[in-house]
Design an enzyme around this catalytic site. Structure first.
Site, PDB file in Angstrom:
ATOM      1  CD  GLU A  93      30.821  48.680  50.852  1.00 60.20           C
ATOM      2  OE1 GLU A  93      31.454  48.147  49.923  1.00 60.20           O
ATOM      3  OE2 GLU A  93      29.598  48.896  50.795  1.00 60.20           O
ATOM      4  CG  ASN A  97      33.637  50.754  45.301  1.00 62.82           C
ATOM      5  OD1 ASN A  97      34.240  49.783  44.875  1.00 62.82           O
ATOM      6  ND2 ASN A  97      32.313  50.816  45.302  1.00 62.82           N
ATOM      7  CD1 TRP A  99      36.476  39.608  30.395  1.00 59.47           C
ATOM      8  CD2 TRP A  99      37.517  39.688  32.355  1.00 59.47           C
ATOM      9  NE1 TRP A  99      36.508  38.337  30.896  1.00 59.47           N
ATOM     10  CE2 TRP A  99      37.137  38.359  32.100  1.00 59.47           C
ATOM     11  CE3 TRP A  99      38.194  39.975  33.552  1.00 59.47           C
ATOM     12  CZ2 TRP A  99      37.421  37.313  32.984  1.00 59.47           C
ATOM     13  CZ3 TRP A  99      38.480  38.936  34.428  1.00 59.47           C
ATOM     14  CH2 TRP A  99      38.090  37.618  34.136  1.00 59.47           C
ATOM     15  CD1 TRP A 138      38.850  44.898  37.803  1.00 58.56           C
ATOM     16  CD2 TRP A 138      38.249  45.360  35.692  1.00 58.56           C
ATOM     17  NE1 TRP A 138      39.565  45.995  37.390  1.00 58.56           N
ATOM     18  CE2 TRP A 138      39.223  46.288  36.093  1.00 58.56           C
ATOM     19  CE3 TRP A 138      37.727  45.452  34.402  1.00 58.56           C
ATOM     20  CZ2 TRP A 138      39.672  47.308  35.261  1.00 58.56           C
ATOM     21  CZ3 TRP A 138      38.179  46.458  33.565  1.00 58.56           C
ATOM     22  CH2 TRP A 138      39.133  47.375  33.993  1.00 58.56           C
ATOM     23  CD1 TRP A 198      35.639  39.212  24.366  1.00 53.77           C
ATOM     24  CD2 TRP A 198      35.527  41.124  25.525  1.00 53.77           C
ATOM     25  NE1 TRP A 198      34.896  38.971  25.494  1.00 53.77           N
ATOM     26  CE2 TRP A 198      34.805  40.126  26.223  1.00 53.77           C
ATOM     27  CE3 TRP A 198      35.581  42.408  26.077  1.00 53.77           C
ATOM     28  CZ2 TRP A 198      34.149  40.371  27.427  1.00 53.77           C
ATOM     29  CZ3 TRP A 198      34.939  42.651  27.278  1.00 53.77           C
ATOM     30  CH2 TRP A 198      34.235  41.648  27.939  1.00 53.77           C
ATOM     31  CD1 TRP A 248      29.636  44.865  49.553  1.00 51.96           C
ATOM     32  CD2 TRP A 248      29.985  43.538  47.778  1.00 51.96           C
ATOM     33  NE1 TRP A 248      28.516  44.900  48.752  1.00 51.96           N
ATOM     34  CE2 TRP A 248      28.701  44.099  47.657  1.00 51.96           C
ATOM     35  CE3 TRP A 248      30.435  42.668  46.780  1.00 51.96           C
ATOM     36  CZ2 TRP A 248      27.862  43.830  46.578  1.00 51.96           C
ATOM     37  CZ3 TRP A 248      29.605  42.393  45.698  1.00 51.96           C
ATOM     38  CH2 TRP A 248      28.327  42.970  45.613  1.00 51.96           C
TER      39      TRP A 248
END
Ligand SMILES: Cc1cc2nc3c(=O)[nH]c(=O)nc-3n(C[C@H](O)[C@H](O)[C@H](O)COP(=O)(O)OP(=O)(O)OC[C@H]3O[C@@H](n4cnc5c(N)ncnc54)[C@H](O)[C@@H]3O)c2cc1C
Length: 436
Positions: free
Chosen positions: A255, A321, A339, A362, A286, A258
């Protein structure tokens, strides 16, 4: 005298810039309260920052050192302090977000000479690893293979004592604002962070690979808000976990990989701040519906797992998470809310809010082109709650109206099945377009 300019590295342990400066002579610490950052963030995040700056000042003082705090634009403040005190060299840990790169170039311009930049925000600096053909990685697994192979067991101790400084008499050290946060804050400072790391390694790390996915976030470290401000060295944390060993440690250190991958992505693609990593996804239909956005943000959609996540985040500044993936995927794929607006609002609520990790999160959850997350994977929100909050205790805590049941507790803002079909139809069209 040398100056160590602390930014997202509010610690003394395992600090390459501080270590290099100390080898060169007496050291003065500096934190700049940058209006470009502090005026554009939320109360909770400012309060958390100030608490950690206060803890850093105390850590300096305990060792006979001094941390200067100055408000103002970094390119004005740093050069003023250098001129006032005749500083020989400025040292700092390198940051690589688009604003940080702009800021640091301006500081060097104002100084008329180079700052000594050293690593320390990540385990491996953004930009270090590249594919054999020299291009940046866009998929996590090959990045992580190279990352694991490059891990080195280097660690730097915090200094025991600072050498005395000859500051001019009455030289103003600068005050640190104290703001009352709108959420309870964790204990600040590196001692608290190191203590939490140790407690996590002892108690939870061995089972982390099995417990990390719980929506309530009970099996995880909750160290992210220390990493974001650099209060805890990620390199030290990884080494401590690997010393303990086991499957949990492997997963946990992955992690941290990441985190480095996120930094690397943003370093190479600063455009992802405002545009999908794979720009084809900008063509989704959107829906900038202010009421739906507000319902999502305030945890009032009628869908328990989404509302529990957003309510917990607002009330605490933290979210597991798994819950982050769920609320983000709801916003992007099902509600089709713009977004970047959601990403920004979400980051403002997080104590650990970080450009690189939040953008990566995201993008991943929204299927916007980072990593190999396929667009057609859409969470079943009821099944997510059943699998990751069995018994419904987390739902009951944050959405008592739901009675702990994962089904909508009232008529939801969206018909989930219709929304899923609408998204899949639009996404299929986008996916068929050629990448530019
Ligand atoms: C939509 C979304 C937004 C996110 N926004 C942020 C953010 O703004 N800041 C942030 O630090 N993390 C973010 N993450 C990543 C991750 O959710 C958090 O780092 C993690 O939940 C923090 O809890 P923890 O410290 O207990 O993590 P642990 O599970 O204990 O993991 C240890 C550390 O690894 C790093 N990490 C874990 N998972 C990830 C990940 N997926 N990506 C990058 N780093 C990771 C964090 O530094 C974390 O503290 C986001 C994820 C998603 C899906």
């Amino acid at each position: 005298m040398n100056l160590v300019w602390h930014r997202a590295d509010l610690r003394l342990h395992d600090h390459p810039a501080l270590d290099a400066a100390l080898r060169a002579g007496p050291v003065l610490g500096l934190v700049v309260l940058d209006p470009n950052i502090l005026q554009n963030t939320t109360l909770r995040r400012r309060a958390w920052f100030y608490r950690n700056v206060t803890a850093l000042r105390q850590a300096y003082a305990r060792r006979g050192g001094v941390l200067l705090v100055r408000a103002g634009l970094p390119w004005e403040v740093v050069s003023r302090v250098v001129a006032e005190l005749g500083v020989q060299q400025v040292y700092a840990v390198r940051n690589s977000t688009p604003y940080a790169r702009f800021r640091d170039a301006k500081v060097e311009q104002a100084l008329g000479r180079a700052v000594r930049w050293l690593p320390g925000q990540y385990i491996l600096e953004p930009g270090t690893l590249r594919k054999p053909d020299g291009s940046p990685y866009t998929v996590f697994t090959p990045f992580s293979k190279r990352w694991w192979a490059a891990l080195e067991p280097t660690l730097l101790e915090a200094p025991q004592r600072f050498l005395p400084l000859n500051l001019p008499p009455g030289y103003e050290l600068g005050s640190i604002p104290q703001e009352q946060s709108d959420v309870p804050l964790p204990p600040a400072g590196e001692e608290a962070a190191l203590g939490r790391l140790e407690a996590f390694v002892q108690a939870k790390l061995p089972a982390y690979h099995q417990t990390r996915d719980g929506l309530a976030g009970e099996g995880v470290s909750r160290l992210s808000y220390y990493f974001t401000l650099g209060v805890l060295s990620p390199r030290l944390a990884a080494q401590r976990a690997l010393r303990r060993g086991g499957e949990g440690a492997q997963k946990w250190v992955n992690e941290l990989c990441w985190r480095d991958f996120s930094g690397d992505l943003l370093y190479h693609r600063p455009g992802m701040l405002t545009q999908a990593f794979d720009p084809r996804w900008e063509a989704l239909p959107w829906n900038d519906d202010a009421e739906l956005f507000e319902a999502w943000l305030s945890g009032q959609t009628g869908i328990p797992v989404v509302d529990a996540g957003m309510r917990e985040l607002r009330a605490t500044g933290f979210l597991s998470n798994r819950a982050r993936m769920v609320v983000a995927q709801f916003a992007v794929k099902l509600a089709l809310l713009p977004w970047p607006k959601c990403e920004r609002a979400f980051r403002d609520l997080l104590l650990d809010g970080d450009n690189a990790s939040n953008l990566q999160g995201w993008h991943w959850a929204g299927g916007l082109g980072v990593d190999a997350a396929p667009y057609f994977r859409v969470f079943n929100l009821v099944a997510q709650a059943e699998a990751h909050d069995p018994g419904g205790a987390w739902l009951r805590r944050w959405v008592p109206e739901s009675g702990g049941r994962p089904q909508p507790y009232r008529r939801p803002w969206l018909d989930l099945e219709q929304a899923r079909r609408r998204y899949l139809a639009a996404a299929e069209k986008v996916a068929k377009q050629k990448r530019s």
